[in-house]
Write an enzyme that holds these catalytic residues in place. Sequence first.
Site, PDB file in Angstrom:
ATOM      1  N   GLN A   9      39.713  30.300  15.357  1.00 19.75           N
ATOM      2  CA  GLN A   9      39.103  31.616  15.503  1.00 19.75           C
ATOM      3  C   GLN A   9      39.109  32.046  16.971  1.00 19.75           C
ATOM      4  O   GLN A   9      38.879  31.241  17.872  1.00 19.75           O
ATOM      5  CB  GLN A   9      37.669  31.583  14.969  1.00 19.75           C
ATOM      6  CG  GLN A   9      37.145  32.930  14.552  1.00 19.75           C
ATOM      7  CD  GLN A   9      35.946  32.832  13.627  1.00 19.75           C
ATOM      8  OE1 GLN A   9      35.792  31.852  12.893  1.00 19.75           O
ATOM      9  NE2 GLN A   9      35.090  33.827  13.645  1.00 19.75           N
ATOM     10  N   SER A  92      39.799  23.609  14.630  1.00 23.88           N
ATOM     11  CA  SER A  92      38.712  24.072  13.773  1.00 23.88           C
ATOM     12  C   SER A  92      39.279  24.609  12.459  1.00 23.88           C
ATOM     13  O   SER A  92      39.861  23.845  11.690  1.00 23.88           O
ATOM     14  CB  SER A  92      37.865  25.112  14.510  1.00 23.88           C
ATOM     15  OG  SER A  92      36.666  25.378  13.825  1.00 23.88           O
ATOM     16  N   LEU A  93      39.171  25.921  12.177  1.00 25.86           N
ATOM     17  CA  LEU A  93      39.722  26.434  10.915  1.00 25.86           C
ATOM     18  C   LEU A  93      41.207  26.157  10.812  1.00 25.86           C
ATOM     19  O   LEU A  93      41.755  26.056   9.705  1.00 25.86           O
ATOM     20  CB  LEU A  93      39.451  27.933  10.780  1.00 25.86           C
ATOM     21  CG  LEU A  93      40.407  28.903  11.474  1.00 25.86           C
ATOM     22  CD1 LEU A  93      41.594  29.269  10.599  1.00 25.86           C
ATOM     23  CD2 LEU A  93      39.688  30.156  11.899  1.00 25.86           C
ATOM     24  N   ARG A 117      33.866  28.866   3.685  1.00 23.61           N
ATOM     25  CA  ARG A 117      33.477  28.276   4.972  1.00 23.61           C
ATOM     26  C   ARG A 117      32.930  29.338   5.918  1.00 23.61           C
ATOM     27  O   ARG A 117      31.894  29.145   6.562  1.00 23.61           O
ATOM     28  CB  ARG A 117      34.699  27.583   5.594  1.00 23.61           C
ATOM     29  CG  ARG A 117      34.437  26.828   6.897  1.00 23.61           C
ATOM     30  CD  ARG A 117      35.744  26.172   7.335  1.00 23.61           C
ATOM     31  NE  ARG A 117      35.610  25.325   8.520  1.00 23.61           N
ATOM     32  CZ  ARG A 117      35.830  25.732   9.771  1.00 23.61           C
ATOM     33  NH1 ARG A 117      36.173  26.991   9.990  1.00 23.61           N
ATOM     34  NH2 ARG A 117      35.709  24.888  10.775  1.00 23.61           N
ATOM     35  N   HIS A 202      30.038  24.185  14.940  1.00 21.91           N
ATOM     36  CA  HIS A 202      30.211  22.776  15.308  1.00 21.91           C
ATOM     37  C   HIS A 202      28.962  22.197  15.978  1.00 21.91           C
ATOM     38  O   HIS A 202      29.049  21.489  16.984  1.00 21.91           O
ATOM     39  CB  HIS A 202      31.459  22.592  16.180  1.00 21.91           C
ATOM     40  CG  HIS A 202      32.707  23.033  15.506  1.00 21.91           C
ATOM     41  ND1 HIS A 202      33.249  22.352  14.436  1.00 21.91           N
ATOM     42  CD2 HIS A 202      33.504  24.119  15.711  1.00 21.91           C
ATOM     43  CE1 HIS A 202      34.331  22.998  14.023  1.00 21.91           C
ATOM     44  NE2 HIS A 202      34.492  24.064  14.770  1.00 21.91           N
ATOM     45  N   GLN A 251      33.568  18.000  10.036  1.00 23.60           N
ATOM     46  CA  GLN A 251      34.041  18.935  11.049  1.00 23.60           C
ATOM     47  C   GLN A 251      33.095  20.113  11.236  1.00 23.60           C
ATOM     48  O   GLN A 251      32.991  20.678  12.329  1.00 23.60           O
ATOM     49  CB  GLN A 251      35.439  19.428  10.656  1.00 23.60           C
ATOM     50  CG  GLN A 251      36.134  20.309  11.677  1.00 23.60           C
ATOM     51  CD  GLN A 251      36.846  21.469  11.025  1.00 23.60           C
ATOM     52  OE1 GLN A 251      36.226  22.305  10.383  1.00 23.60           O
ATOM     53  NE2 GLN A 251      38.164  21.508  11.175  1.00 23.60           N
TER      54      GLN A 251
END
Length: 312
Positions: A9, A92-93, A117, A202, A251
């Site tokens: 992102q 991440s994503l 998510r 996170h 994660q």
Amino acid sequence: MLALTFPGQGSQAVGMGRAIADAYPEAKAVFDEVDDALGEKLSAVIFDGPDDALTLTTNAQPALMAVSLAVLRAMESEGFMVTRADYVAGHSLGEYSALAAARAITIGDTARLLRIRGEAMQAAVPVGKGAMAAIIGLEQDAVETACTNASQPDDEVQIANDNGGGQLVISGHAGAVERAMEACKEAGAKRALPLPVSAPFHSTLMAPAADRMKDALAAVDIKPTIVPLVCNVLADPISHPEDIRKNLVEQVTGRVRWAESVEYMAEQGVNRIWEVGSGKVLTGLARRIDRTLEGTAIGAPDDISAALAQLG
């Protein structure tokens, strides 16, 4: 040796992927598949905006995956095989994009998981309760100490991302993040900058989102990867479905160990990293982490022909 990386992102931009979709029917089919999976025209937001709609976490996450997989399908139509890569990894994503690329999860399931998510991460913390900040030019141990000293019961902060090149991101309760920023500046950080994000990603505050993702992932068919995934929370390769489920849940609240992930791949002999999708963030980070790495961002038709020419 080659690794494919997939952006997270912040790399989104209105119009991303349009040139690929126009040039390659295989790429357009990915956007159609994502639209069908979500039951809406996300592709219209990706191509035409508005920007504030694309930036929404619930849209940005599946949108970035759609662009990455559209680019990859275009590459495959030109003869590239994912198995030419020795590793895949995503920030991440982007880890979900990497898993779709490695055929562990279908594109449709990946789009639905990323929508869940995004919704779960946004809903986990009331607006204003959490915050994130970038800490520039301070060693990780010093940032760890600042976070520990700034944390109190129910008012905590932790390192969320180790992006490499002297850039760390902290995340947690807003008050604790503010205290940690001041402590980092006092310890010698070049800069401590609040980030314009909608939630403290996170961090332990994301625990409700992790619970929701555990349920969502349990309901999805996950296959072994055809290329090892260097996962965020371990900075080590995994390929087994149960390991994938476990680490995707961890994660949500755990640290994105990006610098260590890139260092691991370089130590294994990777000398070429291709960033597949929107933007060039990971390409820049790779060079700062290890200057011997050759980084290439692939997001447009011309990028594909140039990259494939490297392979001979």
